[in-house]
Scaffold this motif. Structure first.
Motif, PDB file in Angstrom:
ATOM      1  N   PRO A 123       0.816  -1.219   0.000  1.00  0.00           N
ATOM      2  CA  PRO A 123       0.000   0.000   0.000  1.00  0.00           C
ATOM      3  C   PRO A 123       0.847   1.266   0.000  1.00  0.00           C
ATOM      4  N   PHE A 124       0.192   2.371  -0.371  1.00  0.00           N
ATOM      5  CA  PHE A 124       0.842   3.675  -0.424  1.00  0.00           C
ATOM      6  C   PHE A 124       0.511   4.405   0.891  1.00  0.00           C
ATOM      7  N   PRO A 125       1.412   4.367   1.877  1.00  0.00           N
ATOM      8  CA  PRO A 125       1.068   4.909   3.195  1.00  0.00           C
ATOM      9  C   PRO A 125       1.018   6.429   3.215  1.00  0.00           C
ATOM     10  N   SER A 126       0.194   6.945   4.111  1.00  0.00           N
ATOM     11  CA  SER A 126       0.022   8.394   4.212  1.00  0.00           C
ATOM     12  C   SER A 126       1.244   9.086   4.797  1.00  0.00           C
ATOM     13  N   LYS A 127       2.154   8.325   5.392  1.00  0.00           N
ATOM     14  CA  LYS A 127       3.337   8.941   6.013  1.00  0.00           C
ATOM     15  C   LYS A 127       4.247   9.627   4.984  1.00  0.00           C
ATOM     16  N   ILE A 128       4.004   9.398   3.689  1.00  0.00           N
ATOM     17  CA  ILE A 128       4.792  10.090   2.675  1.00  0.00           C
ATOM     18  C   ILE A 128       4.632  11.601   2.807  1.00  0.00           C
ATOM     19  N   THR A 129       3.523  12.037   3.400  1.00  0.00           N
ATOM     20  CA  THR A 129       3.284  13.477   3.532  1.00  0.00           C
ATOM     21  C   THR A 129       4.177  14.126   4.581  1.00  0.00           C
ATOM     22  N   ARG A 130       4.946  13.309   5.327  1.00  0.00           N
ATOM     23  CA  ARG A 130       5.930  13.897   6.243  1.00  0.00           C
ATOM     24  C   ARG A 130       7.024  14.636   5.474  1.00  0.00           C
ATOM     25  N   SER A 133       8.410  19.114   2.028  1.00  0.00           N
ATOM     26  CA  SER A 133       9.081  19.969   1.041  1.00  0.00           C
ATOM     27  C   SER A 133       8.992  19.418  -0.378  1.00  0.00           C
ATOM     28  N   LEU A 134       8.322  18.285  -0.545  1.00  0.00           N
ATOM     29  CA  LEU A 134       8.312  17.640  -1.859  1.00  0.00           C
ATOM     30  C   LEU A 134       7.707  18.538  -2.938  1.00  0.00           C
ATOM     31  N   GLN A 135       8.413  18.560  -4.084  1.00  0.00           N
ATOM     32  CA  GLN A 135       7.913  19.255  -5.271  1.00  0.00           C
ATOM     33  C   GLN A 135       7.659  18.278  -6.418  1.00  0.00           C
ATOM     34  N   VAL A 136       8.451  17.200  -6.445  1.00  0.00           N
ATOM     35  CA  VAL A 136       8.303  16.170  -7.479  1.00  0.00           C
ATOM     36  C   VAL A 136       8.204  14.816  -6.791  1.00  0.00           C
ATOM     37  N   LYS A 150      -5.606  10.208   1.061  1.00  0.00           N
ATOM     38  CA  LYS A 150      -6.173  11.557   0.927  1.00  0.00           C
ATOM     39  C   LYS A 150      -5.231  12.622   1.471  1.00  0.00           C
ATOM     40  N   GLU A 151      -4.314  12.208   2.378  1.00  0.00           N
ATOM     41  CA  GLU A 151      -3.372  13.161   2.964  1.00  0.00           C
ATOM     42  C   GLU A 151      -2.405  13.742   1.941  1.00  0.00           C
ATOM     43  N   ILE A 152      -2.325  13.119   0.762  1.00  0.00           N
ATOM     44  CA  ILE A 152      -1.393  13.622  -0.250  1.00  0.00           C
ATOM     45  C   ILE A 152      -1.777  15.032  -0.695  1.00  0.00           C
ATOM     46  N   ALA A 153      -3.027  15.409  -0.487  1.00  0.00           N
ATOM     47  CA  ALA A 153      -3.485  16.751  -0.844  1.00  0.00           C
ATOM     48  C   ALA A 153      -2.875  17.825   0.052  1.00  0.00           C
ATOM     49  N   SER A 154      -2.189  17.412   1.132  1.00  0.00           N
ATOM     50  CA  SER A 154      -1.551  18.391   2.026  1.00  0.00           C
ATOM     51  C   SER A 154      -0.159  18.803   1.557  1.00  0.00           C
ATOM     52  N   ALA A 170      -9.619   2.332  -6.239  1.00  0.00           N
ATOM     53  CA  ALA A 170     -10.543   3.182  -5.479  1.00  0.00           C
ATOM     54  C   ALA A 170     -10.567   4.593  -6.054  1.00  0.00           C
ATOM     55  N   THR A 171     -11.258   5.481  -5.357  1.00  0.00           N
ATOM     56  CA  THR A 171     -11.459   6.851  -5.829  1.00  0.00           C
ATOM     57  C   THR A 171     -10.249   7.712  -5.490  1.00  0.00           C
ATOM     58  N   VAL A 172      -9.855   8.563  -6.416  1.00  0.00           N
ATOM     59  CA  VAL A 172      -8.732   9.473  -6.193  1.00  0.00           C
ATOM     60  C   VAL A 172      -9.189  10.606  -5.270  1.00  0.00           C
ATOM     61  N   PRO A 173      -8.388  10.975  -4.284  1.00  0.00           N
ATOM     62  CA  PRO A 173      -8.803  12.055  -3.382  1.00  0.00           C
ATOM     63  C   PRO A 173      -8.885  13.409  -4.082  1.00  0.00           C
ATOM     64  N   ASP A 174      -9.516  14.354  -3.435  1.00  0.00           N
ATOM     65  CA  ASP A 174      -9.672  15.716  -3.946  1.00  0.00           C
ATOM     66  C   ASP A 174      -8.303  16.397  -4.021  1.00  0.00           C
ATOM     67  N   LEU A 175      -7.910  16.829  -5.223  1.00  0.00           N
ATOM     68  CA  LEU A 175      -6.597  17.434  -5.430  1.00  0.00           C
ATOM     69  C   LEU A 175      -6.697  18.922  -5.760  1.00  0.00           C
ATOM     70  N   ARG A 176      -7.847  19.521  -5.535  1.00  0.00           N
ATOM     71  CA  ARG A 176      -8.011  20.936  -5.880  1.00  0.00           C
ATOM     72  C   ARG A 176      -7.093  21.847  -5.079  1.00  0.00           C
ATOM     73  N   GLY A 177      -6.684  21.414  -3.880  1.00  0.00           N
ATOM     74  CA  GLY A 177      -5.838  22.256  -3.043  1.00  0.00           C
ATOM     75  C   GLY A 177      -4.394  22.342  -3.501  1.00  0.00           C
ATOM     76  N   LEU A 178      -3.980  21.485  -4.428  1.00  0.00           N
ATOM     77  CA  LEU A 178      -2.594  21.504  -4.909  1.00  0.00           C
ATOM     78  C   LEU A 178      -2.460  22.559  -6.012  1.00  0.00           C
ATOM     79  N   LEU A 179      -2.403  23.813  -5.597  1.00  0.00           N
ATOM     80  CA  LEU A 179      -2.438  24.923  -6.554  1.00  0.00           C
ATOM     81  C   LEU A 179      -1.171  25.020  -7.383  1.00  0.00           C
TER      82      LEU A 179
END
Length: 734
Positions: A123-130, A133-136, A150-154, A170-179
């Motif tokens: 699985p793709f764990p949410s801890k990646i959002t730690r 500074s990620l840009q790519v 869903k935490e990837i949107a942070s 499954a469904t892709v989370p809301d990515l509108r916040g990634l401006l």
């Protein structure tokens, strides 16, 4: 005096130089914790090719960049980690995605993280959002499964997100916040059915090869910077919305392989639109007039396999009848997702029904158990009397099945290998009949760059399994029913020591078609680790093949041949056995490829293993069995000596040397074998293997051992080797 001052100035500069360089040097030195993290990553990824040179002396910040590896440091921290591998299978079962991502998050200053084709699974764990500074972020072409957290949107600073060619669902989370997001590539997964909410500043979007359905969402009209949009290979329905053609920056649009219907909207083609692919949909009506205008002549428009009214043009023959598209479109629209409330009601009803069924099953099971206990007590004495005789009989049967040494002239098909040898290989998907579109998708429409042999293409199934697809044009006409019956043997060609057949596809064209007749596509496993020849000719790979590994490969090949001879009916003989056609997987397990697959008469070459040449061979089954044993003897000779036999004279000379070595002191025979295995073999194991290889190479076929003898003797040599190793002799010079 002048010289004295110059010498003093030089000395002062020499002393100050380390102080001037100290900041630069310290900036390029990693912290000890990040250095340890990189070594942990190397270990967890099982030492891919680009990381194998890392050792305790490696200065990661000064490693030269290459297409497969790039590390950038700043202020003592890793800011970019890019690793490109070539794995087509998952990492071993011990790999833990949770542990791996935990190690990654210790590189807390990462801005670019790109780990492609490395066999990462889980699985793709949410801890990646730690890694705030990620840009790519790029994890393409791995085996990551489950939902996108869903935490990837942070990750507000993310500019590029690529998770293509994984097993995400499954469904892709809301990515509108990634401006700041400019590139999004989620192609080649199992995502859907709802299209995610996307940021409006995106430039490139790829959602191809997923399970997105319903209509193309209107949110796309707000993406004024969008230049490339790929929605191909999904389940989009309804008409093509006109706003797609009015997007101011759009240059490339792909909508192929969907269920889009209706006619093209009245539109004015954008001058920036360069490529448009709407092929293999359910479109009707006429093409927009602007597609044929002079201004649009340098653009690419693909619209084949629809139901368009383009009579009188060369492309008309690639259109379907309008009735077909209308019928298919109605069915596509009729299949709608169940509303959530309805789903809940149905789930409750289903739960009650399941509860009732479970209760009935439990009561019935208790009653059946009581009856069974009573019956067993009454039969216990009779069973006890017969058990001893049955055990003796079963033991004798197993010995005949596995270790039979009979060489009588009975029909080989009467012999049978144990049931475990005939069972499907663990890890392979069930055998199935493919359709042509699946194989076109796997091989990228049989693209020339995927050609790895004569009419042999490499590709990937949607499950992520690497395959080869062999195209065989039949010489004579066969009815589909007759072909299907003849294909039944293919489903049986699955064994742990064969490059197993995963399925097939039959395409039959009618007489009026330019390709009238039948074509069979055979789908097999693909291995990229190399052949036995590669390992015996490359000194670095050869060092891996010590004596125990070589014996394991030899018995693997022998068991594969035994399965071909006795594991299917009728047996398969006259196989193309040489070290080029012995592939090694990542655990050095042997897989035979290029073996004969009995098929109806086809237009492949006479030497092709897919021709079904048994019917034309003047030799009988027993003769062709002994020919396979002879070819195995050559392989065994090459395994022992580490030399490739290029001709019959080479083989004869090598065989004669080994025969003479058996008659001399042990040191003579030891001098003839591959130096890479010295210190790793028991002499008795070596001597027995050499003797048996020579027996396989007897000029008189009748004196060659049977394949059962081959397996039995190799098992003996391995037992001798294991006894020698367990006594602590491994590594002692022999």
């Amino acid at each position: 005096m002048h010289n004295f001052l110059n010498s003093q100035a030089f000395s002062l500069a020499f002393l100050l130089l380390p102080l001037l360089l100290l900041p630069t040097f310290s900036e390029s030195q990693l912290t000890s914790s990040e250095t340890r993290s990189l070594f942990e990553i190397q270990k967890l990824l099982e030492h891919p090719e680009s990381l194998r040179s890392w050792n305790n002396w490696t200065n990661f910040c000064f490693l030269p960049s290459s297409p497969s590896l790039r590390i950038v440091c700043s202020d003592g921290h890793v800011t970019e980690l890019t690793i490109l591998g070539n794995r087509t299978v998952k990492l071993s079962e011990t790999f833990s995605s949770d542990s791996f991502f935990t190690v990654l998050t210790k590189l807390s200053s990462l801005k670019t993280l790109s780990l492609v084709s490395l066999g990462i699974s889980g699985p793709f764990p949410s801890k990646i959002t730690r890694l705030s500074s990620l840009q790519v972020l790029n994890f393409s072409s791995n085996f990551i499964s489950g939902p996108i957290p869903k935490e990837i949107a942070s990750l507000n600073g993310l500019r590029s997100l690529a998770l293509a060619n994984n097993l995400l669902n499954a469904t892709v989370p809301d990515l509108r916040g990634l401006l700041d997001l400019r590139e999004l590539n989620l192609g080649g997964n199992r995502l859907g059915p709802e299209v995610p909410s996307l940021a409006s500043n995106l430039i490139t979007v790829s959602l191809k090869k997923n399970s997105f359905g319903s209509k193309i969402p209107e949110q796309i009209k707000k993406m004024g910077k969008l230049q490339s949009l790929d929605l191909s290979d999904n389940k989009f329905t309804g008409p093509i919305p006109d706003f797609l053609f009015s997007l101011p920056s759009l240059q490339n649009l792909s909508l192929c392989r969907n269920l889009l219907s209706g006619s093209f909207p009245n539109l004015t083609c954008s001058s920036k639109l360069r490529t448009l692919d709407v092929s293999r949909n359910l479109l009707t009506g006429k093409l927009p007039s602007c597609f044929s205008s002079k201004r649009f002549q340098n653009h690419t428009v693909i619209y084949s396999f629809n139901c368009l009214s383009i009579n009188g043009t060369p492309s008309a023959k690639y259109q379907r009848p309008a009735s077909f598209c209308k019928s298919e479109a109605e069915q596509a629209v009729a299949v709608k997702p169940v509303p959530k409330e309805q789903k809940k009601d149905s789930e409750i009803k289903l739960g009650v029904l399941i509860g009732i069924i479970v209760g009935v099953v439990i009561v019935t099971s208790v009653l059946a158990l009581l009856i069974l206990i009573i019956m067993r007590r009454s039969r216990s004495e009779a069973e006890a009397e017969q058990s001893e005789g049955n055990n003796v009989e079963r033991h004798a049967f197993d010995k005949v099945s596995v270790c039979s040494t009979t060489t009588s002239k009975t029909v080989p098909d009467s012999r049978r290998v144990p049931q475990t040898m005939r069972s499907a290989v663990i890890g392979l998907p069930p055998y199935r009949v493919f359709n042509l579109e699946e194989l076109e998708e796997a091989t990228n429409n049989f693209e020339a760059s995927n050609l790895v042999g004569e009419q042999l293409y490499r590709g990937f199934l949607r499950e992520g399994i690497a395959v080869t697809v062999k195209c065989i044009k039949l010489k004579q006409k066969n009815s589909p029913q007759n072909l299907a019956q003849q294909m039944e043997v293919l489903s049986k060609l699955r064994h742990m020591h064969l490059v197993s057949v995963l399925g097939h596809c039959i395409v039959t064209y009618q007489d009026h078609h330019p390709y009238a007749g039948s074509t069979i596509f055979v789908v097999q496993e693909y291995f990229s680790n190399g052949s036995l020849r590669d390992f015996l000719t490359d000194w670095r790979k050869k060092e891996v093949l010590k004596w125990p590994q070589r014996m394991a490969i030899a018995i693997g090949v022998a068991r594969g041949i035994q399965f071909l001879h006795t594991g299917v009916a009728p047996g398969i003989f006259g196989n193309n056995l040489d070290i080029e056609n012995i592939l090694l997987d990542e655990t050095l397990g042997a897989k035979i490829c290029g073996y004969t697959i009995p098929l109806p008469h086809s237009k492949v070459g006479a030497g092709s293993p897919l021709q079904g040449n048994q019917a034309k061979s003047p030799l009988g089954n027993e003769d062709r069995e002994k020919e396979d044993v002879y070819q195995f003897g050559v392989i065994l000779l090459e395994i022992i000596t580490g030399r490739v036999v290029a001709s019959s004279s080479d083989m004869g000379g090598l065989k004669l040397q080994l025969e003479n070595g058996l008659k001399e002191e042990p040191s003579v025979l030891r001098s003839l074998i591959d130096p890479s295995v010295r210190g790793t073999y028991a002499y008795e194991s070596l001597r027995t293997t050499v003797e048996f290889a020579i027996n396989c190479l007897c000029e008189d076929p009748s004196k060659r051992p049977s394949i059962e003898d081959v397996v039995w003797n190799l098992q003996y040599t391995i037992q001798v080797q294991q006894g020698w190793t367990s006594s602590g002799n491994l590594g002692i010079a022999t």
